[in-house]
Design an enzyme around this catalytic site. Sequence first.
Site, PDB file in Angstrom:
ATOM      1  N   ASP A  81       0.883  -0.929  -0.528  1.00 23.47           N
ATOM      2  CA  ASP A  81       0.122  -0.026   0.037  1.00 23.47           C
ATOM      3  C   ASP A  81       0.705   1.345   0.125  1.00 23.47           C
ATOM      4  O   ASP A  81       2.493   1.127   0.206  1.00 23.47           O
ATOM      5  CB  ASP A  81      -1.214  -0.108   1.002  1.00 23.47           C
ATOM      6  CG  ASP A  81      -0.719   0.011   2.627  1.00 23.47           C
ATOM      7  OD1 ASP A  81       0.807  -0.030   2.550  1.00 23.47           O
ATOM      8  OD2 ASP A  81      -0.624  -1.206   3.333  1.00 23.47           O
TER       9      ASP A  81
ATOM     10  N   ASP B 275       1.346   4.829   1.921  1.00 26.17           N
ATOM     11  CA  ASP B 275       1.454   6.296   2.840  1.00 26.17           C
ATOM     12  C   ASP B 275       2.130   7.495   2.363  1.00 26.17           C
ATOM     13  O   ASP B 275       3.441   7.419   1.747  1.00 26.17           O
ATOM     14  CB  ASP B 275       1.706   5.333   3.847  1.00 26.17           C
ATOM     15  CG  ASP B 275       1.818   4.464   3.966  1.00 26.17           C
ATOM     16  OD1 ASP B 275       0.226   4.179   3.877  1.00 26.17           O
ATOM     17  OD2 ASP B 275       2.049   3.574   5.125  1.00 26.17           O
TER      18      ASP B 275
ATOM     19  N   ASP C  43      10.141   4.181  12.906  1.00 30.18           N
ATOM     20  CA  ASP C  43      11.390   3.380  13.123  1.00 30.18           C
ATOM     21  C   ASP C  43      12.275   2.134  12.725  1.00 30.18           C
ATOM     22  O   ASP C  43      13.836   2.701  13.126  1.00 30.18           O
ATOM     23  CB  ASP C  43      10.262   1.773  13.063  1.00 30.18           C
ATOM     24  CG  ASP C  43      10.134   1.052  11.363  1.00 30.18           C
ATOM     25  OD1 ASP C  43       9.889   1.719  11.270  1.00 30.18           O
ATOM     26  OD2 ASP C  43       9.142   0.173  12.082  1.00 30.18           O
TER      27      ASP C  43
END
Length: 447
Positions: free
Chosen positions: A59, A61, A137
């Site tokens: 997907d 973002d 992260d």
Amino acid sequence: MAPDNLTPTIIPRAEHPISRSSISPGALKVLYRLHNANYRACLVGGGVRDLMLGREPKDFDVATDASPDEVRALFRNCRLIGRRFRLAHVRFGNEIVEVATFRGSATDADDANGDDAGRILRDNTWGTIEEDAVRRDFTVNALFYDIADFTVHDFVGGIEHLRAGTLQLIGDPGRRYREDPVRMLRAARFAAKLGFRLHPDTEGPIAELRHLLADIPPARLFEETLKLFLGGFAVQAYEHLRHLRLFEILFPDTEQSLAVEENHFPRTLLLRALEGTDQRVAEGKPVTPAFLFAALLWEPVRVRAQQLTAEALPELVALQQATDEVLSRQLSRVSIPKRFSLPMRDIFMLQARFAMRRGKRPLRLLAHPRFRAAYDFLVLRAAAGEVEQALADWWTELQETDGPGQEILIESAPADADGGAPKRKRRRRRRRKPAGDGDGAGTEAPG
Ligand code: ATP
Ligand code: MG
């Protein structure tokens, strides 16, 4: 940390492989509309990472300096959602593009957003693109593809780590794991998915901090478990989780049954199941959480059921009770919604019925709505050496042959494990039985 003075490495269009044709139409529309309204608009996260690696992203973002309300003002097809942070979801048919406003670093000096354990509780202050980069992260997850000039911006060394195939947390790893222990699972997941090596500094603190995962809400760990095992790299994920000793935090009973048992069956059953799952994903076939959890929990259930049978409980009752016990302990770690745990339970209970091959029972079982999954599970058990291969083959044949063939198979089947069905003259039966497919033993759970 004051990241505003971070100078990014900027990779011009000619020097990276991301082309607009590999970005989804929805994401492109979002990027362009934001850009045309004079906002900064970048593709971020896994989408950029995967495109840089020549993989197809799951997907897309988008990150922007427009606030959620400003995003909503631009898109009619937009919904603001907010759990830990407010995000905009822009929908184009089946596609949902997640749009997030650049976030400030919640690890800033005063720790106003953290709890005693250093965990981030509130994480919703807007920030600069630099700040947004450093609160992510892993370095490889913090690349920005800017629609303004098609450049890729790297504030944290992600490009170099992509090339080297290493996964490295941004900032101090111990601190980042304390802020959000789920990052330990994400480390295992990305290492498995990308075939990357964990940087020693990123791997090191996990040994000491892995217990923090026990405090994460079971519902979040359920989501992570699905991402770990249903993404097409389950075998690798499992190996990483075992190596990092995270598996035993997610599935303590399973871990224990693997450790205690000296036979090699359990490992092979679970591994075979995970291999099968990966293969199905690769072939574009659907995979179900119910089957996955059946494979993950079968060994402790089987061992416990054996003990109960030895205490003279009938097989079905023993299975049922063992499932209850294992499941209730498991749910305190990783939740399993009823819509998956009920079919999982069926898969288990039906295992006890495969041995009963005489009389009316086989055709009833064949018509059970969960027969197929339970049969697949039987095949797995046979391959792992847990039941006779001949038993699985018999059920394979029963499905493949026609009515008269089925009668012959059933009549020539060995006596049932439970002492044999009462011998009586065979009647022709309808193949499908309507509701209520109990076998008359009265031991199966309703539903
Ligand atoms: P996937 O391929 O599974 O979608 P992804 O990298 O896109 O991988 P997501 O969970 O979709 O992972 O998150 C999108 C991005 O948000 C990540 O790439 C990362 O930059 C950031 N992110 C997500 N979860 C965290 C977290 N727990 N801590 C810090 N940053 C995170
Ligand atoms: Mg993603």
